[in-house]
Design an enzyme around this catalytic site. Structure first.
Site, PDB file in Angstrom:
ATOM      1  CD  GLU A  86      -2.714  -1.535   2.295  1.00 45.31           C
ATOM      2  OE1 GLU A  86      -3.226  -0.521   2.771  1.00 45.31           O
ATOM      3  OE2 GLU A  86      -2.977  -2.691   2.663  1.00 45.31           O
ATOM      4  CB  CYS A  92      -1.429   7.496   2.277  1.00 44.25           C
ATOM      5  SG  CYS A  92      -2.671   6.638   3.221  1.00 44.25           S
TER       6      CYS A  92
END
Ligand code: NAD
Length: 514
Positions: free
Chosen positions: A285, A319
């Protein structure tokens, strides 16, 4: 079993809650500067190679002194995890899930203490730290239930004359390599999803937040997790992390972090080491360059609020943070004025002060990189807010907004991972969507718009893993908004979703002729 529910956030407007949190901060302050060992097979190991964990709000303050592993100790940790896999894989999935439920209960009781560690070690504001701890609890409650579901009899098509079944088996030893930005939630989610599925792990925490990861490993111990299932192996990413990635006994790598490191891991893991019997699975990720699109008919106050919250919560170090506001030309000036005003009113300060809106960035590496991007921004856009360092006793950077940025400029394209926002003007909704899709990332995005047909177009065309309408683009909840991005944002996994545990399992079909 009670159905999964998200852990509520703490209301810090309530005096008792503030007092309890202050008490937790005092407790953590009294424990600063201690030494932390490696934990391999339940044994504590001190090494000569030490790294200091620093309070980013006050860089003179040492949060903890952490022993680091070398390749020899990494090997010892790997062998321990391999041995533990031989029996942990046979432990009843319900018993494995019970460890998670127990650990979640312990963490709930020590909630403020864990959040206080994040205030001190990661520079999170009180509410951001509280959200991180709540998410960690959620991951354990959610993945525990998921494992119970996946250990039930799985449906297969009946065939006369045979008895058939399909069951899920664990896969082996995993290298768990988390980032520092959700130092508890992501570390907990990545570790417990792997072990509840019956795997064992070597956990190499992110260096800036080694201490929080250690505290979590102690909770697993307290919850009755047998020694050797989770091995705590801090050390430099390129040494210890890479050793695990390349190791022939590594069955899977669960990584969250930057695009650069994720791609390197993917490449290294693809090479077959001598003696390796499987293709390593990589769950990566990675980064984001997330946009909020504002249409001409939008609620402009809502838009400004969503942009500021998404851009500057945890100093832009999510993020999912909004780093691009793509605004229709007819409302561009008005939205920019509102966002600029709100940004200028944000309070930057030490994370342990309840009244701040944003704290420092995490370390000197991040600090210098973000300041460099601010200089680039001064050439690529019109500075309308911030643009300077804050108090130099910590890694403080003012929340910064650049207007009139070209959609292809570096600050429009590259992940800065700090409190820096680019405003981009679009001639139409069509163009705004096109710009929103013009990076190599695809993590989160939001559209602020009242027109149903335009929202439906965005649903089809805005290519991100987590898309939000008429709200901020941060704050995904476990189970509610399964999280993970497209393209260079990762391998399309969804943390906190029903597919997630399957990444750490393999299905076996067993058929017996009757
Ligand atoms: P990073 O890539 O610098 O480090 C992540 C981890 O990888 C750390 O534990 C680090 O020690 C380790 N590492 C570094 N080099 C390595 C190597 N050569 N081999 C193996 N491991 C190595 O990222 P970071 O600064 O810790 O975290 C910020 C990044 O994480 C941002 O890009 C952010 O977007 C991303 N992130 C993504 C998600 C998501 O869900 N997609 C969530 C959180 C953070």
């Amino acid at each position: 079993m009670i159905p999964f529910r998200n852990e509520p956030f703490t209301d810090f407007s309530v005096k008792e809650n503030r007092k309890a949190f202050e008490a937790a901060l005092d407790k953590v302050r009294s424990e600063l500067g201690k030494e932390y060992d490696l934990i391999i097979g339940g044994k504590h190991i001190k090494t000569d190679q030490k790294v200091n964990s620093i309070n980013p709000s006050n860089t003179k303050e040492v949060v903890g002194i952490v022993s680091e592993a070398d390749e020899k100790l990494a090997e010892q940790a790997m062998q321990t995890a391999v041995d533990a896999f031989s029996w942990w894989k046979h432990v009843d999935p319900a018993a494995r899930a019970s460890v998670l439920f127990k650990a979640a209960a312990i963490l709930r009781r020590k909630k403020h203490e864990f959040s206080a560690w994040m205030v001190m070690e990661a520079g999170k504001s009180w509410p951001e730290a509280d959200g991180d701890t709540a998410e960690a609890i959620d991951f354990m409650e959610f993945y525990g239930r998921e494992m119970l579901r996946l250990s039930e009899r799985q449906p297969v098509t009946p065939l006369i004359g045979e008895q058939n079944e399909l069951r899920y088996l664990p896969i082996g030893v995993g290298a768990i390599i988390p980032p520092w930005n959700f130092p508890l939630a992501i570390t907990v989610g990545m570790t417990t999803s792997a072990i509840v599925a019956g795997n064992t792990v070597v956990l190499k925490p992110a260096t800036p937040t080694n201490v929080i990861a250690y505290q979590f490993v102690k909770i697993l111990e307290e919850a009755g997790l047998p020694a050797g299932v989770v091995n705590y192996v801090p050390g430099p990413g390129p040494v210890v992390g890479e050793y695990f990635v390349k190791h022939p006994m590594t069955r899977f790598i669960s990584f969250t972090g930057s695009r650069e490191v994720g791609l390197r891991i993917n490449e290294q893991a693809a090479k077959t080491a001598p003696g390796q019997k499987w293709i390593k699975r990589v769950v990566a990720e990675m980064g984001g360059k997330d946009s909020i699109v504002v249409d001409e008919d939008a609620d402009l106050d809502l838009a400004a609020d969503a942009i500021v919250k998404s851009a500057f919560g945890f100093a832009g170090q999510k993020c999912s943070a909004c780093s691009r506001a793509i605004v229709h030309k007819n409302v561009y000036d008005e939205v920019l004025a509102k966002v600029t005003e709100k940004t200028k009113s944000l309070k930057l300060g030490e994370a342990d002060d309840v009244s701040i809106d944003l704290g420092p960035v995490v370390d000197d590496k991040a600090y210098n990189k973000i300041l460099e991007y601010i200089e680039i921004g001064k050439k690529e856009g019109r500075l309308v807010a911030g643009g300077e360092k804050g108090d130099e006793s910590g890694y403080f950077i003012q929340p910064t907004v650049f207007a009139d940025v070209d959609p292809k400029a570096r600050i429009s394209q590259e992940e800065i991972f700090g409190p820096v926002l680019a405003f981009i003007k679009a001639d139409s909704f069509d163009e705004a969507l096109e710009i929103a899709n013009n990076t190599e990332f695809g993590l989160t995005g939001a559209v602020i718009c009242r027109d149903r047909l335009k929202l439906e177009r965005a649903r089809k065309e805005f290519h991100v893993g987590n898309l939000y309408f008429n709200r901020k683009c941060t704050g995904a909840l476990v189970g509610v908004h399964p999280f993970g991005g497209f393209n260079m944002s990762g391998t399309d996994s969804k943390a906190g979703g029903r597919d997630y545990l399957l990444l750490f399992l393999q299905a076996q079909s067993v058929s017996e002729a009757l």
